[in-house]
Design a protein around this motif. Structure first.
Motif, PDB file in Angstrom:
ATOM      1  N   UNK A 404       0.866  -1.174   0.000  1.00 35.93           N
ATOM      2  CA  UNK A 404       0.000   0.000   0.000  1.00 35.93           C
ATOM      3  C   UNK A 404       0.908   1.231   0.000  1.00 35.93           C
ATOM      4  N   UNK A 405       0.763   2.061  -1.020  1.00 36.46           N
ATOM      5  CA  UNK A 405       1.652   3.203  -1.216  1.00 36.46           C
ATOM      6  C   UNK A 405       0.842   4.481  -1.065  1.00 36.46           C
ATOM      7  N   UNK A 406       1.244   5.309  -0.112  1.00 33.30           N
ATOM      8  CA  UNK A 406       0.516   6.555   0.173  1.00 33.30           C
ATOM      9  C   UNK A 406       1.380   7.746  -0.192  1.00 33.30           C
ATOM     10  N   UNK A 407       0.807   8.645  -0.983  1.00 36.03           N
ATOM     11  CA  UNK A 407       1.501   9.872  -1.376  1.00 36.03           C
ATOM     12  C   UNK A 407       1.604  10.779  -0.148  1.00 36.03           C
ATOM     13  N   UNK A 408       2.837  11.088   0.254  1.00 36.04           N
ATOM     14  CA  UNK A 408       3.055  11.903   1.448  1.00 36.04           C
ATOM     15  C   UNK A 408       3.479  13.325   1.106  1.00 36.04           C
ATOM     16  N   UNK A 409       3.300  13.732  -0.145  1.00 35.75           N
ATOM     17  CA  UNK A 409       3.740  15.065  -0.553  1.00 35.75           C
ATOM     18  C   UNK A 409       3.043  16.142   0.267  1.00 35.75           C
ATOM     19  N   UNK A 410       1.705  16.081   0.337  1.00 34.70           N
ATOM     20  CA  UNK A 410       0.975  17.091   1.092  1.00 34.70           C
ATOM     21  C   UNK A 410       1.293  16.996   2.575  1.00 34.70           C
ATOM     22  N   UNK A 411       1.445  15.785   3.073  1.00 35.47           N
ATOM     23  CA  UNK A 411       1.772  15.634   4.492  1.00 35.47           C
ATOM     24  C   UNK A 411       3.149  16.214   4.790  1.00 35.47           C
ATOM     25  N   UNK A 412       4.101  15.970   3.876  1.00 32.17           N
ATOM     26  CA  UNK A 412       5.433  16.532   4.069  1.00 32.17           C
ATOM     27  C   UNK A 412       5.389  18.059   4.055  1.00 32.17           C
ATOM     28  N   UNK A 413       4.609  18.611   3.124  1.00 35.22           N
ATOM     29  CA  UNK A 413       4.486  20.066   3.065  1.00 35.22           C
ATOM     30  C   UNK A 413       3.836  20.611   4.330  1.00 35.22           C
ATOM     31  N   UNK A 414       2.804  19.926   4.807  1.00 35.74           N
ATOM     32  CA  UNK A 414       2.140  20.361   6.039  1.00 35.74           C
ATOM     33  C   UNK A 414       3.091  20.260   7.223  1.00 35.74           C
ATOM     34  N   UNK A 415       3.855  19.170   7.268  1.00 37.63           N
ATOM     35  CA  UNK A 415       4.814  19.014   8.350  1.00 37.63           C
ATOM     36  C   UNK A 415       5.880  20.102   8.297  1.00 37.63           C
ATOM     37  N   UNK A 416       6.290  20.452   7.077  1.00 40.09           N
ATOM     38  CA  UNK A 416       7.293  21.513   6.948  1.00 40.09           C
ATOM     39  C   UNK A 416       6.730  22.853   7.396  1.00 40.09           C
ATOM     40  N   UNK A 417       5.484  23.137   6.982  1.00 37.51           N
ATOM     41  CA  UNK A 417       4.854  24.384   7.427  1.00 37.51           C
ATOM     42  C   UNK A 417       4.700  24.397   8.947  1.00 37.51           C
ATOM     43  N   UNK A 418       4.308  23.254   9.491  1.00 36.91           N
ATOM     44  CA  UNK A 418       4.147  23.173  10.938  1.00 36.91           C
ATOM     45  C   UNK A 418       5.488  23.341  11.642  1.00 36.91           C
ATOM     46  N   UNK A 419       6.533  22.755  11.034  1.00 44.69           N
ATOM     47  CA  UNK A 419       7.862  22.901  11.636  1.00 44.69           C
ATOM     48  C   UNK A 419       8.302  24.357  11.642  1.00 44.69           C
ATOM     49  N   UNK A 420       8.077  25.031  10.513  1.00 43.56           N
ATOM     50  CA  UNK A 420       8.443  26.443  10.443  1.00 43.56           C
ATOM     51  C   UNK A 420       7.634  27.269  11.436  1.00 43.56           C
ATOM     52  N   UNK A 421       6.339  26.955  11.505  1.00 48.54           N
ATOM     53  CA  UNK A 421       5.483  27.700  12.425  1.00 48.54           C
ATOM     54  C   UNK A 421       5.904  27.449  13.867  1.00 48.54           C
ATOM     55  N   UNK A 422       6.190  26.192  14.178  1.00 53.53           N
ATOM     56  CA  UNK A 422       6.614  25.877  15.543  1.00 53.53           C
ATOM     57  C   UNK A 422       7.957  26.520  15.852  1.00 53.53           C
TER      58      UNK A 422
END
Length: 597
Positions: A404-422
């Motif tokens: 099962x292969x899940x595209x994590x592009x949006x999750x990675x972008x969200x995590x990056x935004x969250x990291x920057x925000x944090x």
């Protein structure tokens, strides 16, 4: 169970019947007697033994050999009497007893041995009596044919012919018992569509006695057209082609509509002409229901497979070839499904180090499953970041990897935004504090997050604050009026801006500018409060110093103004005195001149 030997004197006819049953069921006569006695005295029957298809076929083959031997003996006996037509005449008589020995090889059911006798006993009296009459007619025909050809039959030859006839009739009866014991309906059609033979299962299916069916067509028996018409059509095809056919039909019974698989086989004579068609019907209702259930289940699983949000791959572990993939897999990689099924994993994988590949292989071999982050290469050369969950399963008799292969592009972008925000939150000079939205009354909402600026500002570490109430900062502050106003606004879910005096962990006082805003989720529900604390102590000190200076300046100005007012008053008095002096001087001068004049 213990057994004892007992001796009985039985009538001849009963002894004969026991012998017949023993031969029909393949057991010894003692077992037949014991079974009859058990049934008479109400003892429970032993668990019936179910014969296999191979055992049943072996017995039928032995019976066929016996009939062949008896036929040869009959031929030799007729040759002694110079009656060449006797054998053929006897054969025609036997064909009336049982249509064909070759039909026996068509049955596919597993038949219990005990059923051979119990099913025969359950036959209707008409069928049993017809066999007795037929046997008597057969014997009479043989004797009559021999008398016509030789003029007179000697008593020994007559007895030999009768004995052979009895043996052949017995074998025919055994064949009939075997077919009647079969749980599958079996019947024979002639060329005009008449039933020339039906077993007990067929009679039970039609709800008629066997004697009521024989010699009649399906129209005469009022069998439903939709059930028999397809069989009748295929019967004509079998007669024409001399080849067996299989057809599925549905037949209404008292238990509802039942599905049957009917096998129609030709009965071929020595001259290669089809004399009759034998039909074996097997109830396949349950099988069809299971197959339909399997088809529905497969369709459901295929639907889940095709329309899953994740990409799904089935990879052959031995060749690394893509055996199957769903629509999302081909769409997200930019391939057609046909193109994707011609690729190997190396065609779509972004290369990784040998060490990491070895680690993945070892875990798959050890645990049979793994979850890891990876990157795949699209058809246009671009890469997509994915999370892969793989498990080893058996698929079409081979070991495969179900991934099962899940595209994590949006999750990675969200995590990056969250990291920057944090990071921004954490590194901000202002203190940031997030609490639950409720309760607003005592003891108040709990703190769930504080940043580094809050620690630097107050001296409290995160573990000292998180899970506690934020009033820890205000418990010694003289802010009761402002706190009451803040609570009113929070109850209305309004933003708050206020200036308060708080106290650090060491007890020192500092001024803080407090801004509180509510946080809402995607459904519009209020979930948290975020408070931004800014230390304004220096500003307050400047304001206080400016106020002091302003007050001092006011005092100085007042004093200067007082002195100035005094000087002005003195100046005005001096000026008035001078004016008065000047006036007197002017008057004096004016009076002196008058005197001189």
């Amino acid at each position: 169970m213990a057994s004892k030997i007992a001796t009985f004197r039985l009538p001849e006819d009963l002894t004969q019947e026991i012998r017949h049953r023993a031969e029909a069921t393949g057991r010894d006569r003692t077992a037949v007697v014991v079974e009859a006695l058990k049934q008479t005295f109400g003892f429970p029957d032993a668990e019936p033994h179910t014969a296999t298809v191979q055992e049943l076929q072996q017995e039928l083959d032995e019976l066929t050999k016996k009939v062949t031997v008896l036929s040869e003996q009959l031929t030799k006996a007729t040759e002694k009497l110079n009656t060449p037509d006797l054998s053929s005449q006897t054969s025609r008589s036997l064909e009336q007893v049982i249509p064909s020995q070759r039909a026996l090889g068509i049955a596919h059911s597993l038949l219990p041995r005990e059923a051979f006798c119990t099913q025969t006993i359950g036959l209707d009296e008409g069928a049993t009596s017809s066999r007795v009459v037929l046997q008597q007619e057969l014997e009479a025909e043989i004797v009559q044919a021999a008398a016509q050809d030789s003029g007179e039959v000697s008593e020994p030859d007559k007895l030999e012919l009768q004995e052979l006839t009895a043996k052949i009739s017995q074998q025919a009866r055994i064949f009939d018992q075997v077919l009647s014991a079969c749980p599958d309906p079996i019947w024979v059609f002639d060329r005009v569509g008449r039933f020339t033979y039906v077993n007990l299962a067929t009679a039970q299916l039609l709800g008629l006695q066997q004697s009521q069916i024989l010699g009649k067509t399906w129209q005469q028996l009022n069998i439903p057209l939709e059930a028999i018409d397809p069989i009748n059509n295929q019967r004509e095809v079998v007669f024409a082609t001399k080849r067996p056919l299989t057809i599925e039909v549905s037949y209404p019974t008292i238990n509802g509509i039942r599905d049957y698989e009917c096998i129609l086989s030709p009965i071929v004579a020595e001259v290669s002409s089809v004399e009759a068609v034998i039909c074996t019907a097997r109830d396949i209702t349950e099988r069809n229901q299971v197959e339909e259930s399997l088809r529905e289940s497969e369709a459901n699983y295929r639907h889940l497979f095709e329309y899953a949000n994740d990409s799904i791959f089935i990879i052959d572990l031995s060749t690394s070839r893509v055996l199957d993939a769903n629509q999302n897999a081909s769409r997200r990689l930019g391939y057609t499904r046909k193109e994707l099924l011609q690729l190997k994993t190396s065609d779509i994988d972004v290369p990784i180090t040998e060490e990491r590949q070895k680690m993945i292989n070892q875990q798959m071999q050890t645990t049979g499953s793994i979850i890891f982050e990876h990157a795949l290469r699209r058809k246009n050369g671009t890469q997509v970041q994915v999370e892969i969950s793989s498990r080893i399963i058996e698929y079409h008799n081979r070991l495969v990897s179900l991934s099962f292969v899940r595209d994590t592009t949006e999750r990675k972008q969200s995590q990056e935004r969250l990291r920057l925000l944090e990071s921004a939150f954490f590194s901000a000079n202002d203190g940031i504090l997030i609490t639950e939205v409720e309760p607003l009354d005592e003891p108040g909402p709990k703190v769930v997050y504080v940043n580094q600026g809050f620690t630097q500002m107050t001296g409290y570490l995160p573990e000292e604050v998180i899970g506690k109430m934020p009033r820890i900062l205000e418990e010694n502050a003289q802010n009761s009026t402002q706190l009451a106003q803040i609570k009113v606004k929070l109850m209305k879910r309004e933003a708050v801006c206020a200036e308060l005096i708080d106290y650090r962990k060491d007890g020192s006082e500092f001024w803080v500018e407090l801004n509180i805003v509510p946080i809402v989720d995607e459904n519009g529900w209020y979930t948290h409060w975020m408070a931004v604390l800014r230390d304004i102590t220096a500003r307050k000190q400047r304001e206080s110093l400016f106020l002091e200076k302003e007050q001092q300046l006011g005092t100085d100005l007042w004093q200067t103004n007082t002195l100035l007012q005094a000087e002005i008053a003195m100046h005005q008095r001096t000026k008035a005195a001078l004016r008065e002096s000047e006036e007197r001087y002017a008057l004096a001068i004016s009076g002196g001149q008058t005197k001189r004049n």
